[in-house]
Write a protein that holds these residues in place. Structure first.
Motif, PDB file in Angstrom:
ATOM      1  N   GLN A 265       1.973  10.743   7.260  1.00 54.71           N
ATOM      2  CA  GLN A 265       1.691   9.806   6.176  1.00 54.71           C
ATOM      3  C   GLN A 265       2.829   8.807   6.003  1.00 54.71           C
ATOM      4  O   GLN A 265       2.602   7.620   5.731  1.00 54.71           O
ATOM      5  CB  GLN A 265       1.456  10.588   4.885  1.00 54.71           C
ATOM      6  N   PHE A 266       4.052   9.280   6.157  1.00 56.33           N
ATOM      7  CA  PHE A 266       5.238   8.425   6.074  1.00 56.33           C
ATOM      8  C   PHE A 266       5.144   7.313   7.137  1.00 56.33           C
ATOM      9  O   PHE A 266       5.370   6.124   6.853  1.00 56.33           O
ATOM     10  CB  PHE A 266       6.475   9.292   6.316  1.00 56.33           C
ATOM     11  N   GLU A 267       4.778   7.687   8.345  1.00 59.19           N
ATOM     12  CA  GLU A 267       4.648   6.701   9.422  1.00 59.19           C
ATOM     13  C   GLU A 267       3.544   5.703   9.121  1.00 59.19           C
ATOM     14  O   GLU A 267       3.715   4.485   9.334  1.00 59.19           O
ATOM     15  CB  GLU A 267       4.395   7.422  10.745  1.00 59.19           C
ATOM     16  N   HIS A 268       2.403   6.181   8.631  1.00 55.58           N
ATOM     17  CA  HIS A 268       1.306   5.276   8.276  1.00 55.58           C
ATOM     18  C   HIS A 268       1.731   4.314   7.168  1.00 55.58           C
ATOM     19  O   HIS A 268       1.417   3.119   7.204  1.00 55.58           O
ATOM     20  CB  HIS A 268       0.089   6.081   7.826  1.00 55.58           C
ATOM     21  N   MET A 269       2.426   4.847   6.174  1.00 53.36           N
ATOM     22  CA  MET A 269       2.888   4.003   5.072  1.00 53.36           C
ATOM     23  C   MET A 269       3.826   2.910   5.567  1.00 53.36           C
ATOM     24  O   MET A 269       3.734   1.752   5.146  1.00 53.36           O
ATOM     25  CB  MET A 269       3.585   4.857   4.011  1.00 53.36           C
ATOM     26  N   ASN A 270       4.751   3.259   6.452  1.00 56.30           N
ATOM     27  CA  ASN A 270       5.715   2.275   6.930  1.00 56.30           C
ATOM     28  C   ASN A 270       5.035   1.140   7.681  1.00 56.30           C
ATOM     29  O   ASN A 270       5.447  -0.022   7.591  1.00 56.30           O
ATOM     30  CB  ASN A 270       6.767   2.950   7.809  1.00 56.30           C
ATOM     31  N   VAL A 271       3.978   1.465   8.429  1.00 55.58           N
ATOM     32  CA  VAL A 271       3.192   0.416   9.098  1.00 55.58           C
ATOM     33  C   VAL A 271       2.566  -0.507   8.057  1.00 55.58           C
ATOM     34  O   VAL A 271       2.586  -1.740   8.192  1.00 55.58           O
ATOM     35  CB  VAL A 271       2.115   1.043  10.004  1.00 55.58           C
ATOM     36  N   ALA A 272       2.019   0.086   6.997  1.00 53.85           N
ATOM     37  CA  ALA A 272       1.392  -0.715   5.942  1.00 53.85           C
ATOM     38  C   ALA A 272       2.412  -1.572   5.206  1.00 53.85           C
ATOM     39  O   ALA A 272       2.134  -2.728   4.855  1.00 53.85           O
ATOM     40  CB  ALA A 272       0.648   0.192   4.959  1.00 53.85           C
ATOM     41  N   ILE A 273       3.595  -1.018   4.945  1.00 49.89           N
ATOM     42  CA  ILE A 273       4.641  -1.777   4.258  1.00 49.89           C
ATOM     43  C   ILE A 273       4.981  -3.039   5.036  1.00 49.89           C
ATOM     44  O   ILE A 273       5.132  -4.127   4.457  1.00 49.89           O
ATOM     45  CB  ILE A 273       5.881  -0.887   4.050  1.00 49.89           C
ATOM     46  N   GLU A 274       5.076  -2.921   6.346  1.00 51.20           N
ATOM     47  CA  GLU A 274       5.367  -4.095   7.165  1.00 51.20           C
ATOM     48  C   GLU A 274       4.201  -5.077   7.150  1.00 51.20           C
ATOM     49  O   GLU A 274       4.391  -6.294   7.039  1.00 51.20           O
ATOM     50  CB  GLU A 274       5.692  -3.655   8.586  1.00 51.20           C
ATOM     51  N   ALA A 275       2.977  -4.571   7.284  1.00 50.39           N
ATOM     52  CA  ALA A 275       1.808  -5.446   7.331  1.00 50.39           C
ATOM     53  C   ALA A 275       1.580  -6.165   6.000  1.00 50.39           C
ATOM     54  O   ALA A 275       1.172  -7.333   5.983  1.00 50.39           O
ATOM     55  CB  ALA A 275       0.573  -4.630   7.707  1.00 50.39           C
ATOM     56  N   LEU A 276       1.852  -5.470   4.890  1.00 51.38           N
ATOM     57  CA  LEU A 276       1.580  -6.024   3.563  1.00 51.38           C
ATOM     58  C   LEU A 276       2.765  -6.806   2.998  1.00 51.38           C
ATOM     59  O   LEU A 276       2.620  -7.490   1.984  1.00 51.38           O
ATOM     60  CB  LEU A 276       1.219  -4.896   2.593  1.00 51.38           C
ATOM     61  N   GLY A 277       3.918  -6.682   3.629  1.00 54.16           N
ATOM     62  CA  GLY A 277       5.101  -7.379   3.119  1.00 54.16           C
ATOM     63  C   GLY A 277       5.645  -6.795   1.834  1.00 54.16           C
ATOM     64  O   GLY A 277       6.230  -7.517   1.021  1.00 54.16           O
ATOM     65  N   VAL A 278       5.494  -5.480   1.625  1.00 51.44           N
ATOM     66  CA  VAL A 278       6.006  -4.836   0.409  1.00 51.44           C
ATOM     67  C   VAL A 278       7.533  -4.792   0.461  1.00 51.44           C
ATOM     68  O   VAL A 278       8.122  -4.412   1.473  1.00 51.44           O
ATOM     69  CB  VAL A 278       5.434  -3.412   0.278  1.00 51.44           C
ATOM     70  N   ARG A 279       8.179  -5.184  -0.636  1.00 51.67           N
ATOM     71  CA  ARG A 279       9.640  -5.154  -0.744  1.00 51.67           C
ATOM     72  C   ARG A 279      10.044  -4.206  -1.864  1.00 51.67           C
ATOM     73  O   ARG A 279       9.664  -4.394  -3.026  1.00 51.67           O
ATOM     74  CB  ARG A 279      10.208  -6.545  -1.064  1.00 51.67           C
TER      75      ARG A 279
END
Length: 338
Positions: free
Chosen positions: A292-306
């Protein structure tokens, strides 16, 4: 490499017993990584540990669980990482995927395993993930508990979909990550805080529905008014204790309460008739798996979450950083190794 490094260690309970000094460089097993820590993020559980409210391993003990760093040595059987990679530690080290081990927290950084408030730490190869390239060290350090807990509650376990109304309590690290994820996935967040100034800062992050619980201590009725009397689909319970009663009274029929925090204590007050009559699901959330951590990190990059960072302290000013954490930050408190 020198055979010594530096760490903050608990020699007893209380912040005055947290001392900095030289320690032996940790040894690297066949499937482990030696990591030069670049930044550490603090969590409420770290204060509980330092205050003697959580069990620790034998003293002296290195606290804290969230860190990002550079791999400087690897064991002979490591295949997932190379020297020079930037990694984050998986806090529950034996939860790679699925539902997790039968009993969580037997292999937990900064609790049952030595923590990360040191210049060098060891992560198991299977208990580390690559840090998102889009985030700096101080930002990346905030992810292991706060971001993954919010992600687990909203995305992995939350039955969330666009248009879902989610009530988020507070403006700490988990709350602000939840706000950002909810907005990114088209959900409708309602943010609660007893601090009007923090709500103003949250509005700058996109929170449009905010409620000052300092001015409205019986806030469940006000939340239902915002929803036209229907209630909310999902509550992220970040306070615990007696606060859970109002959370349950706020949920729409068939809704969900994700129990995360225990700021108000570890005993819960539950209005059972409301819970059963309205078929409300109450679930506990404990961060998430490495997958889940890995999936989240992919999403953080795609969504531009800071990540939202309230303050950064140098490694020498750890006491000041914990004092800030105790006051209640807006987002995260981070320690930089410089």
């Amino acid at each position: 490499m020198d055979d010594m490094t530096e760490a903050w260690r608990m020699t007893g309970f209380g912040l005055d017993k947290l001392v900095r000094g030289a320690v032996p460089l940790p040894s690297v097993g066949r499937r482990a990584l030696l990591v030069a820590v670049r930044a550490v993020a603090l969590n409420f559980k770290d204060l509980l540990l330092i205050d003697g409210k959580l069990p620790a391993m034998s003293l002296p003990f290195v606290p804290a669980s969230d860190a990002v760093g550079e791999v400087v040595a690897i064991g002979s059987e490591v295949t997932r990482f190379r020297v020079g990679d930037r990694v984050l530690g998986q806090v529950i080290a034996d939860w790679a995927d699925g539902d997790g081990p039968p009993v969580l927290h037997r292999q937990t950084l900064g609790l049952s395993l030595p923590g990360v408030l040191a210049r060098h730490v060891v992560f198991g190869e299977d208990a580390a993930v690559p840090a998102p390239a889009s985030l700096g060290d101080e930002e990346a350090a905030t992810l292991p508990i706060a971001a993954l807990t919010a992600w687990s509650a909203l995305v992995e376990s939350g039955r969330s979909r666009p248009g879902t109304t989610v009530l988020i309590e507070g403006t700490g690290g988990v709350a602000l990550f939840a706000l950002q994820f909810a907005l990114a996935f088209g959900q409708v967040p309602i943010l609660l805080s007893r601090h009007a100034d923090k709500l103003e800062r949250a509005r700058m992050l996109g929170a449009r529905l905010c409620l000052d619980t300092g001015a409205n201590p019986d806030w469940s009725a006000q939340v239902r008014t915002l929803r036209g009397g229907r209630g909310v689909d999902h509550v992220l319970e970040l306070i615990g204790g007696a606060n859970l009663r109002q959370s349950i009274e706020t949920v729409a029929a068939g809704g969900l309460v994700s129990l995360i925090g225990q700021l108000a204590g570890t005993e819960l007050a539950v209005p059972t008739p409301v819970l059963t009559r309205n078929r409300i699901t109450l679930q506990g959330i404990a961060t998430g798996s490495r997958r889940q951590f890995e999936h989240m990190n992919v999403a953080i990059e795609a969504l531009g979450v800071r990540p939202v960072i309230d303050a950064v302290y140098p490694f020498e000013a750890v006491h000041e950083a914990f004092d800030h954490q105790r006051r209640g930050p807006f987002g995260k408190v981070v320690i930089s190794m410089g």
